[in-house]
Design a protein around this motif. Structure first.
Motif, PDB file in Angstrom:
ATOM      1  N   THR A 602      53.041 -20.398  32.429  1.00  0.00           N
ATOM      2  CA  THR A 602      54.230 -19.676  32.890  1.00  0.00           C
ATOM      3  C   THR A 602      55.282 -20.563  33.522  1.00  0.00           C
ATOM      4  OG1 THR A 602      53.143 -19.233  35.020  1.00  0.00           O
ATOM      5  CG2 THR A 602      52.886 -17.575  33.281  1.00  0.00           C
ATOM      6  N   ASP A 603      54.911 -21.812  33.852  1.00  0.00           N
ATOM      7  CA  ASP A 603      55.821 -22.646  34.633  1.00  0.00           C
ATOM      8  C   ASP A 603      56.416 -23.816  33.862  1.00  0.00           C
ATOM      9  OD1 ASP A 603      53.416 -23.974  34.377  1.00  0.00           O
ATOM     10  OD2 ASP A 603      53.489 -24.868  36.379  1.00  0.00           O
ATOM     11  N   ARG A 604      56.169 -23.885  32.553  1.00  0.00           N
ATOM     12  CA  ARG A 604      56.667 -25.025  31.794  1.00  0.00           C
ATOM     13  C   ARG A 604      56.611 -24.726  30.302  1.00  0.00           C
ATOM     14  NH1 ARG A 604      54.468 -29.713  33.646  1.00  0.00           N
ATOM     15  NH2 ARG A 604      53.932 -28.759  35.629  1.00  0.00           N
ATOM     16  N   ALA A 605      57.354 -25.515  29.544  1.00  0.00           N
ATOM     17  CA  ALA A 605      57.351 -25.365  28.089  1.00  0.00           C
ATOM     18  C   ALA A 605      55.969 -25.684  27.545  1.00  0.00           C
ATOM     19  CB  ALA A 605      58.379 -26.305  27.470  1.00  0.00           C
ATOM     20  N   ASN A 606      55.473 -24.828  26.658  1.00  0.00           N
ATOM     21  CA  ASN A 606      54.164 -25.071  26.070  1.00  0.00           C
ATOM     22  C   ASN A 606      54.069 -24.409  24.709  1.00  0.00           C
ATOM     23  OD1 ASN A 606      52.182 -22.377  26.917  1.00  0.00           O
ATOM     24  ND2 ASN A 606      54.142 -22.613  27.954  1.00  0.00           N
ATOM     25  N   ALA A 607      53.188 -24.929  23.882  1.00  0.00           N
ATOM     26  CA  ALA A 607      53.026 -24.446  22.520  1.00  0.00           C
ATOM     27  C   ALA A 607      51.561 -24.591  22.132  1.00  0.00           C
ATOM     28  CB  ALA A 607      53.899 -25.249  21.559  1.00  0.00           C
ATOM     29  N   GLY A 608      51.106 -23.782  21.187  1.00  0.00           N
ATOM     30  CA  GLY A 608      49.708 -23.893  20.798  1.00  0.00           C
ATOM     31  C   GLY A 608      49.343 -22.980  19.657  1.00  0.00           C
ATOM     32  N   LYS A 609      48.088 -23.081  19.250  1.00  0.00           N
ATOM     33  CA  LYS A 609      47.613 -22.296  18.113  1.00  0.00           C
ATOM     34  C   LYS A 609      46.155 -21.888  18.340  1.00  0.00           C
ATOM     35  CE  LYS A 609      48.042 -20.415  14.071  1.00  0.00           C
ATOM     36  NZ  LYS A 609      47.039 -19.401  14.482  1.00  0.00           N
ATOM     37  N   THR A 610      45.865 -20.647  17.983  1.00  0.00           N
ATOM     38  CA  THR A 610      44.506 -20.133  18.059  1.00  0.00           C
ATOM     39  C   THR A 610      43.769 -20.383  16.756  1.00  0.00           C
ATOM     40  OG1 THR A 610      45.246 -17.979  17.270  1.00  0.00           O
ATOM     41  CG2 THR A 610      45.179 -18.306  19.656  1.00  0.00           C
ATOM     42  N   GLY A 611      42.445 -20.305  16.830  1.00  0.00           N
ATOM     43  CA  GLY A 611      41.632 -20.408  15.626  1.00  0.00           C
ATOM     44  C   GLY A 611      40.291 -19.745  15.844  1.00  0.00           C
ATOM     45  N   THR A 612      39.885 -18.926  14.894  1.00  0.00           N
ATOM     46  CA  THR A 612      38.561 -18.300  14.928  1.00  0.00           C
ATOM     47  C   THR A 612      37.985 -18.399  13.525  1.00  0.00           C
ATOM     48  OG1 THR A 612      39.453 -16.691  16.509  1.00  0.00           O
ATOM     49  CG2 THR A 612      37.265 -16.256  15.615  1.00  0.00           C
ATOM     50  N   THR A 613      36.736 -18.844  13.391  1.00  0.00           N
ATOM     51  CA  THR A 613      36.220 -19.155  12.066  1.00  0.00           C
ATOM     52  C   THR A 613      35.233 -18.112  11.557  1.00  0.00           C
ATOM     53  OG1 THR A 613      34.334 -20.467  12.817  1.00  0.00           O
ATOM     54  CG2 THR A 613      36.442 -21.591  12.631  1.00  0.00           C
ATOM     55  N   ASP A 614      34.765 -18.404  10.381  1.00  0.00           N
ATOM     56  CA  ASP A 614      33.851 -17.552   9.643  1.00  0.00           C
ATOM     57  C   ASP A 614      32.756 -16.967  10.524  1.00  0.00           C
ATOM     58  OD1 ASP A 614      32.521 -16.416   7.487  1.00  0.00           O
ATOM     59  OD2 ASP A 614      31.342 -18.226   7.139  1.00  0.00           O
ATOM     60  N   GLU A 615      32.618 -15.639  10.499  1.00  0.00           N
ATOM     61  CA  GLU A 615      31.601 -14.913  11.239  1.00  0.00           C
ATOM     62  C   GLU A 615      31.647 -15.183  12.738  1.00  0.00           C
ATOM     63  OE1 GLU A 615      27.798 -14.351   8.748  1.00  0.00           O
ATOM     64  OE2 GLU A 615      28.499 -16.365   8.250  1.00  0.00           O
ATOM     65  N   ARG A 616      32.821 -15.601  13.216  1.00  0.00           N
ATOM     66  CA  ARG A 616      33.039 -15.883  14.636  1.00  0.00           C
ATOM     67  C   ARG A 616      32.004 -16.872  15.203  1.00  0.00           C
ATOM     68  NH1 ARG A 616      35.890 -11.397  14.030  1.00  0.00           N
ATOM     69  NH2 ARG A 616      37.722 -11.209  15.352  1.00  0.00           N
ATOM     70  N   LYS A 617      31.774 -17.919  14.460  1.00  0.00           N
ATOM     71  CA  LYS A 617      30.883 -18.977  14.938  1.00  0.00           C
ATOM     72  C   LYS A 617      31.626 -19.986  15.801  1.00  0.00           C
ATOM     73  CE  LYS A 617      27.763 -18.722  10.962  1.00  0.00           C
ATOM     74  NZ  LYS A 617      27.254 -19.445   9.769  1.00  0.00           N
ATOM     75  N   ASN A 618      32.943 -20.067  15.640  1.00  0.00           N
ATOM     76  CA  ASN A 618      33.754 -21.014  16.406  1.00  0.00           C
ATOM     77  C   ASN A 618      35.054 -20.347  16.809  1.00  0.00           C
ATOM     78  OD1 ASN A 618      32.248 -23.766  15.678  1.00  0.00           O
ATOM     79  ND2 ASN A 618      32.499 -22.621  13.778  1.00  0.00           N
ATOM     80  N   ALA A 619      35.494 -20.639  18.005  1.00  0.00           N
ATOM     81  CA  ALA A 619      36.806 -20.177  18.460  1.00  0.00           C
ATOM     82  C   ALA A 619      37.515 -21.356  19.119  1.00  0.00           C
ATOM     83  CB  ALA A 619      36.663 -19.016  19.446  1.00  0.00           C
ATOM     84  N   TRP A 620      38.804 -21.499  18.823  1.00  0.00           N
ATOM     85  CA  TRP A 620      39.568 -22.654  19.288  1.00  0.00           C
ATOM     86  C   TRP A 620      40.887 -22.220  19.927  1.00  0.00           C
ATOM     87  CZ3 TRP A 620      38.869 -28.083  18.226  1.00  0.00           C
ATOM     88  CH2 TRP A 620      37.747 -28.406  17.447  1.00  0.00           C
ATOM     89  N   PHE A 621      41.352 -23.074  20.816  1.00  0.00           N
ATOM     90  CA  PHE A 621      42.769 -23.079  21.170  1.00  0.00           C
ATOM     91  C   PHE A 621      43.181 -24.532  21.340  1.00  0.00           C
ATOM     92  CE2 PHE A 621      46.736 -22.900  23.348  1.00  0.00           C
ATOM     93  CZ  PHE A 621      47.335 -21.767  22.817  1.00  0.00           C
ATOM     94  N   VAL A 622      44.212 -24.923  20.578  1.00  0.00           N
ATOM     95  CA  VAL A 622      44.758 -26.276  20.678  1.00  0.00           C
ATOM     96  C   VAL A 622      46.236 -26.130  21.010  1.00  0.00           C
ATOM     97  CG1 VAL A 622      45.010 -28.520  19.570  1.00  0.00           C
ATOM     98  CG2 VAL A 622      43.148 -26.987  18.864  1.00  0.00           C
ATOM     99  N   GLY A 623      46.676 -26.796  22.046  1.00  0.00           N
ATOM    100  CA  GLY A 623      48.073 -26.661  22.450  1.00  0.00           C
ATOM    101  C   GLY A 623      48.549 -27.844  23.256  1.00  0.00           C
ATOM    102  N   TYR A 624      49.819 -27.780  23.666  1.00  0.00           N
ATOM    103  CA  TYR A 624      50.407 -28.934  24.334  1.00  0.00           C
ATOM    104  C   TYR A 624      51.670 -28.559  25.076  1.00  0.00           C
ATOM    105  CZ  TYR A 624      53.236 -28.759  20.037  1.00  0.00           C
ATOM    106  OH  TYR A 624      54.057 -28.358  19.001  1.00  0.00           O
TER     107      TYR A 624
END
Length: 781
Positions: A602-624
């Motif tokens: 909430t206090d600065r510029a930021n960007a990112g992307k979510t990811g959830t894989t096959d059968e919900r075995k992996n969940a990601w968030f990568v951002g900067y």
């Protein structure tokens, strides 16, 4: 001729004669007399004794192995590692009591004789003959120092250690010659200093400084009389006289040393008696060796640093050469680890994921523009017990990670978009993006042979409501699968492969990613460090910098300190500034109004992307942000846990999404790491909003519906080709559906691998089976 004893050993007379033979030889050497033929002494049974003159003249004093200290970027200690716990100190930094005690008990005539004490040898021969065995030795401190040199040079090789300590006349002669050299070269004080630095004092302590710290938690210069006597007594038999495990035996030995000091007039009898009456006064410090002792959860980063050292050619041409330098130690390694960032990672992960959970979490922070790894942590601590692991989930297999990394889901889509923009596609690019479609075929690869959809594989969107056409901005925010598959079909696979090559993106096992359209959906395993470093290129306006963990290294060699060359980050342009700025603008939309709203700062510029894989075995968030990039993965290292109906960190989740579990972890760890740091802005580009009249409520329930009645219907038209086909079982990022039964099994003992694709029967979809019709390799959100 004297007879041998029944046990096959030498009689006391023979033992005395053998000892005397060496003594006579030593006397001859000392007197500078030419040695008679070895046979005249009865010592050359078929070459068992090496000719004295054949022994090399120069004994090279080995660089003593010491502890290595690993520091963070601010100079704080992360851990100490060593093959031998030793800190070399000058004689002036050793207690005078310690110096006197070791001389009194080990070689009381040290300052009167040369390299060999003939008087002592004769005394020992007489005593041993009377006792019928070898009860008393006659080695001087100088001879013992030579022997320790041989042992030190042998390192941890048991064969070489055995050779260095074997009780043969040949070794004794070699020891004598080198002892003479040391006496001439070093002098008494330096010999004593070297001896006290090299000798073993038990309890993993080599050298008097480490021993003083181990037994009394003080420096060697501060040892008092009785403490010095105790340590001096240990040297003869560190296991027998170990004060930690046998206080009574150690006390007797200490008192023997004190009495000997009185006999040679180093102390008075009154001082000896007073010291004998004192308690041992132990204040034991436990050995703190290795990365397992690292502070702030930095054990995995510590091991990563060790693996970098042992694998990078800058530290030696071969792995054996690098390992030798590492084991020799004496290194002070200043790393890139930021203590604030590291603490933030560990705190955030601990707040959201328990180490006893069925799944694990890992997070990595990298500085854009430099490649510096600022933090690295995970929920399963380093160790070998329950809910512990030695696998570093943040890095590639070759650096101590799991076998293949982890499928990244839709966090891969920005790489596809960057490749398309670099090919001249506009940020407003539009595709039909049907709810469900066959993979386009054929698709051009980097070779002359295109990829073809021989298995009639189908790719679906998240839910039935996701129906195009879409432009890039909305497709990225909503993570529309069919959009990015069509984009790959449009530009071909080669631009995508070239783009990820420039971003250092490889599979967790180090292999390049395959040239198949499903890579758009994050089908293959990649490590969090790789993802964080690649996304850092977006933050730095297109400049990719290879990750680094080491800032500088100095090494103590003898009395001098030298600097070692360290690996440098290599920065290169991976894309134009405009492309990077466009991606940052698009990914800001993911956080503002797309799938990553729960992750936004909430206090600065930021960007990112979510990811959830096959059968919900992996969940990601990568951002900067413009000055920090981070990747968070949540999942099972074995890839056997479906994150549906699961409790993570004490919170129950019907279904795990990338924005729901990894997203808040990313938000919290980034927030803590950036406290007090600048808050620069992105260089955003103007991307016109979608201009079409669509049902404003079409996204309501986007996590509730399934694929509808689409069994056997056309999947869509791409490049003029309409294809029918079966779905791949497994895409389960839609809400309100059942989990498909996998058509494959994972063998026991499998640590981590790529998500297995396969063809299943078409999605029956009656409004609720959001999982049927998936691509089986990667995932949506």
């Amino acid at each position: 001729m004297p007879k041998k004893r029944s046990g096959g050993g030498l009689s006391p007379t023979q033992q005395a004669a053998k000892f005397l033979g060496v003594s006579v030889l030593a006397g001859a050497v000392m007197a500078g007399i030419a040695l008679p033929a070895a046979g005249a002494l009865g010592l050359a049974a078929k070459g068992s004794v090496q000719g004295f003159d054949d022994i090399p003249d120069n004994l090279k004093s080995p660089a003593l192995s010491q502890r290595t200290t690993i520091l963070d970027s601010k100079g704080g200690q992360i851990a100490t590692v060593y093959s031998r716990d030793r800190t070399v100190v000058d004689l002036k930094d050793m207690s005078p009591y310690m110096q006197k005690a070791i001389v009194a008990i080990e070689d009381s005539r040290f300052y009167q004789h040369g390299a060999v004490d003939l008087k002592g040898i004769l005394r020992a021969v007489n005593q041993n003959a009377q006792n019928g065995g070898v009860a008393q030795g006659a080695s001087t401190l100088t001879q013992q120092l030579v022997k320790n040199y041989f042992v030190e040079e042998a390192g941890d090789d048991p064969t070489k250690v055995a050779q260095a300590t074997q009780q043969t006349i040949g070794r004794k002669i070699r020891e004598l010659k080198y002892a003479i050299q040391l006496e001439e070269k070093l002098g008494k004080k330096k010999i004593l200093e070297n001896y006290l630095n090299i000798t073993f004092f038990g309890e993993q302590a080599y050298g008097v400084e480490a021993a003083a710290q181990r037994y009394f938690s003080k420096h060697a210069k501060d040892l008092n009389l009785q403490e010095s006597a105790l340590l001096a007594g240990i040297v003869q038999s560190p296991s027998r006289y170990d004060p930690v495990n046998d206080e009574e035996e150690a006390t007797k030995r200490r008192n023997t040393v004190l009495q000997r000091m009185a006999e040679v007039h180093d102390i008075s009898q009154q001082e000896a008696d007073k010291a004998k009456a004192a308690k041992l006064g132990l204040h034991v410090s436990q050995p703190k060796n290795g990365c397992i002792t690292a502070v702030a959860g930095a054990s995995f980063f510590c091991k990563y640093v060790e693996n970098v050292f042992k694998s990078d050619p800058v530290f030696g041409k071969t792995r054996e050469a690098r390992a030798k330098v590492w084991n020799q130690g004496g290194l002070t390694i200043r790393t890139t680890l930021d203590p604030q960032a590291q603490e933030s990672i560990q705190t955030s992960i601990k707040d959201h994921v328990n180490k006893s959970d069925k799944v694990a979490a890992a997070g990595t922070l990298v500085e854009p523009g430099t490649g510096k790894i600022l933090g690295m942590g995970q929920s399963k601590p380093y160790g070998y017990g329950k809910n512990e692991t030695e696998y570093n989930y943040s890095v590639n297999y070759g650096m101590g990670g799991s076998n293949y990394g982890f499928p990244t889901g839709s966090t891969f889509k920005p790489f596809v978009a960057a490749a398309a923009l670099e090919q001249g596609k506009p940020a407003t690019q539009q595709y039909s993006s049907p709810n469900k479609m066959p993979y386009p075929s054929p698709v051009q690869t980097c070779s002359s042979k295109p990829w073809t959809n021989q298995s009639n594989e189908i790719v679906p969107n998240e839910s039935a409501s996701e129906v195009g056409p879409y432009r890039l901005k909305e497709a990225m925010a909503k993570s529309v699968n069919t959009y990015f598959v069509q984009m790959i079909s449009d530009i071909g696979l080669c631009p995508v492969i070239n783009q990820i090559d420039k971003l250092g993106v490889v599979q967790g096992n180090g292999d390049k990613l395959p040239q198949v359209p499903s890579i758009a959906l994050g089908a293959k395993g990649i490590s969090p460090l790789t993802m964080a470093t690649a996304y850092a290129a977006f933050a730095s306006r297109g400049m990719y910098c290879t990750p680094i963990a080491i800032e500088s290294i100095s090494q103590q060699v003898g009395e001098r300190e030298k600097s070692l060359e360290v690996p440098k980050s290599t920065c290169s342009r991976a894309m134009s500034e405009k492309t990077a700025d466009t991606i940052s603008t698009l990914l800001s939309g993911v956080i503002d109004s797309g799938t990553g709203q729960q992750a936004g700062l909430t206090d600065r510029a930021n960007a990112g992307k979510t990811g959830t894989t096959d059968e919900r075995k992996n969940a990601w968030f990568v951002g900067y942000t413009p000055n920090l990039s981070g990747a968070v993965w949540v999942g099972s290292a074995s890839q056997r846990v479906h994150m549906v109906g699961i409790s993570i960190g004490g919170v129950y989740h019907d279904k795990v999404y990338g924005g729901e579990v990894p997203g808040p972890i990313w938000r919290d760890l980034m927030t803590g790491a950036l406290v007090g740091k600048d808050a620069p802005s992105f260089n955003k580009v103007d991307i016109p909003d979608l201009d079409k009249d669509k049902d404003k409520n079409r996204d309501k329930g986007r996590d509730d519906g399934g694929n509808g009645d689409q069994n056997g219907t056309p999947g869509g038209t791409v490049n003029g080709a309409t294809t029918f086909g079966n779905t791949i079982s497994g895409q389960n990022d839609g809400g309100g559906g059942t989990i498909p039964t996998p058509t494959f099994s994972i063998p026991e003992g499998f640590i981590q691998g790529n998500s297995n694709s396969g063809t299943g029967n078409g999605g029956n979809g009656n409004g609720g089976n959001g999982g049927n019709g998936g691509n089986g390799d990667g995932g949506q959100r």
